[in-house]
Design an enzyme around this catalytic site. Structure first.
Site, PDB file in Angstrom:
ATOM      1  NE  ARG A   1      -0.546   1.718   3.590  1.00 52.27           N
ATOM      2  CZ  ARG A   1       0.597   2.409   3.750  1.00 52.27           C
ATOM      3  NH1 ARG A   1       1.747   1.801   4.007  1.00 52.27           N
ATOM      4  NH2 ARG A   1       0.595   3.727   3.661  1.00 52.27           N
TER       5      ARG A   1
ATOM      6  CB  ALA B   1       0.418   6.901  -3.819  1.00 54.81           C
TER       7      ALA B   1
ATOM      8  CG  ASP C   1      -3.283   8.066  -1.801  1.00 53.69           C
ATOM      9  OD1 ASP C   1      -3.218   8.521  -0.647  1.00 53.69           O
ATOM     10  OD2 ASP C   1      -2.901   6.916  -2.105  1.00 53.69           O
TER      11      ASP C   1
ATOM     12  CG  ASN D   1      -2.912  11.629   2.253  1.00 56.21           C
ATOM     13  OD1 ASN D   1      -2.291  10.761   1.628  1.00 56.21           O
ATOM     14  ND2 ASN D   1      -2.651  11.877   3.526  1.00 56.21           N
ATOM     15  CE  LYS D   2      -5.639   5.542   3.977  1.00 60.50           C
ATOM     16  NZ  LYS D   2      -6.626   4.681   3.258  1.00 60.50           N
TER      17      LYS D   2
HETATM   18  O1  MRU Z   1      -4.746   3.276   1.852  1.00 57.06           O
HETATM   19  P1  MRU Z   1      -3.268   3.514   1.880  1.00 57.06           P
HETATM   20  O2  MRU Z   1      -2.611   3.037   3.117  1.00 57.06           O
HETATM   21  O3  MRU Z   1      -2.609   3.017   0.621  1.00 57.06           O
HETATM   22  O4  MRU Z   1      -3.132   5.106   1.865  1.00 57.06           O
HETATM   23  C1  MRU Z   1      -1.871   5.675   1.900  1.00 57.06           C
HETATM   24  C2  MRU Z   1      -1.887   7.148   1.961  1.00 57.06           C
HETATM   25  O5  MRU Z   1      -2.912   7.772   2.012  1.00 57.06           O
HETATM   26  C3  MRU Z   1      -0.555   7.827   1.866  1.00 57.06           C
HETATM   27  O6  MRU Z   1      -0.571   9.031   2.569  1.00 57.06           O
HETATM   28  C4  MRU Z   1      -0.225   8.111   0.394  1.00 57.06           C
HETATM   29  O7  MRU Z   1      -0.433   6.977  -0.398  1.00 57.06           O
HETATM   30  C5  MRU Z   1       1.172   8.572   0.217  1.00 57.06           C
HETATM   31  S1  MRU Z   1       2.359   7.319   0.574  1.00 57.06           S
HETATM   32  C6  MRU Z   1       3.883   7.969   0.254  1.00 57.06           C
END
Ligand code: MRU
EC number: 5.3.1.23
Length: 345
Positions: free
Chosen positions: A47, A49, A235, A245-246
């Site tokens: 997981r 991005a 993301d 983002n998350k």
């Molecule tokens: O659902 P996830 O854990 O893949 O979400 C990750 C995030 O939201 C991160 O902040 C984003 O992907 C950046 S990772 C460098």
């Protein structure tokens, strides 16, 4: 270099550190088919991005490696590409990496053996570039981190979410390596607990002073501990600077605005999607109800209760102080300045 690798290519298999079981168990999975890679992305074994972009590129390599002389390579690759694209919709790095791979097979007219080699090389390049890009991001971002800084971070953006080093946590790591005497407050990040399980584990491994907080504590923490800045990943960044983002990032940005705490997005330029005009155009993944109703094997909500589980939210550009990339820090007005970022380099 970190003491672990979230993702590692071994000639004919992709090795992933299974992020579902950290910090309890350090378990590695060996994947040999594109179907398994797509499933691993969907189930969040891998997981973050940038990491899912790299995993998808290797998924394509596994597909082409399995082809025999009688197979139609284009048909098989297009099918694999569709499968990978359907795994998670929000992080644009997945599509960015697949676009790079697709350009190769669509323009190629040599033998299947040559195609295998050239696609493998492209995936390896994407993997290696990610580490270099993160180091550049860290060097650009560290200037915003004052000595003794107290920082809030959301989700996980470290070595686990990338190939190595990380984006927002990469800046934090570099500030620590420079002896800036920082302290990071880690949002636990409901419902998958990437902050508590993954970021805290990474900070512990690196010896970076940290404190885990529940997502709802950020207001109190900003007021009581005089937070200097918020650093989060992304993301997908739309052309106007709105950033997905998350889930919980938007709330954090609103609270930061109220407390006049600078709020920075940290991401590679591969996360910037100029084809998506605004945050409203970003597809937001919704995940299963049980991710909310259950923690591990324990039900924390009635099994019958309806649930709404968006995995991401969009922070409007007006709440964002700047976007830290490998090409420099972008400040408002984002629409003009993000465009310029791609024109100048
Ligand atoms: O659902 P996830 O854990 O893949 O979400 C990750 C995030 O939201 C991160 O902040 C984003 O992907 C950046 S990772 C460098």
């Amino acid at each position: 270099m970190s003491t672990f690798r979230s993702i590692e290519w071994k000639k004919d298999k992709l090795v992933l550190l299974d992020q579902r079981y950290l910090p309890e168990k350090t378990l590695y999975l060996e994947l040999k088919t594109v179907d398994k890679v797509a499933k691993a992305i969907k189930e969040m074994i891998v997981r973050g991005a940038p990491a899912i972009g790299v995993a998808a590129a290797y998924g394509i390599v596994l597909c082409v490696q399995k082809l025999s002389k009688n197979d139609d390579p284009i048909k098989a690759l297009e099918k694999a590409d569709d499968l990978l694209r359907s795994s998670r919709p929000t992080a644009v790095n997945l599509f960015w990496a697949l676009d790079r791979m697709k350009k190769i097979w669509r323009e190629f007219n040599g033998s299947v053996e040559d195609l295998k080699a050239i696609l493998e090389k492209e995936a390896i390049d994407i993997e290696h570039e990610d580490v270099e890009i993160n180091k550049k991001i860290a060097r650009n971002g560290v200037e915003l981190v004052p000595f003794g800084a107290k920082i809030i971070h959301h989700c996980n953006t470290g070595s686990l979410a990338t190939v190595d080093y990380g984006t927002a946590l990469g800046v934090i790591r570099y500030a620590h390596e420079m002896g800036k005497n920082i302290h990071v407050f880690l949002d636990e990040t409901r419902p998958r607990l990437q902050g508590a399980r993954l970021s805290a584990w990474e900070m512990k491994e690196l010896g970076i002073p940290h404190t885990v907080i529940v997502d709802g504590a950020s207001g109190l923490v900003m007021r009581r501990f005089k937070i200097d800045l918020v650093l989060v990943g992304a993301d997908r960044i739309a052309a106007n600077g709105d950033t997905a983002n998350k889930i919980g990032t938007y709330n954090l940005a609103v609270v930061a605005k109220y407390h006049k705490v600078p709020f920075y997005i940290v991401a590679p330029t591969s996360t910037i999607d100029l084809k998506t005009p605004t945050g409203q155009d970003i597809p937001i993944e919704e995940r299963s109800a049980d991710e909310i109703r259950r923690v591990g094997n324990t039900w924390v909500a009635p099994q019958e209760s309806p649930v709404f589980n968006p995995a991401f939210d969009v922070t409007p550009a007006e709440l964002i102080s700047g976007i830290i990339t490998e090409k420099g820090i972008v400040y408002p007005p984002f629409k003009e300045n993000l465009k310029k970022l791609f024109e100048t380099t």
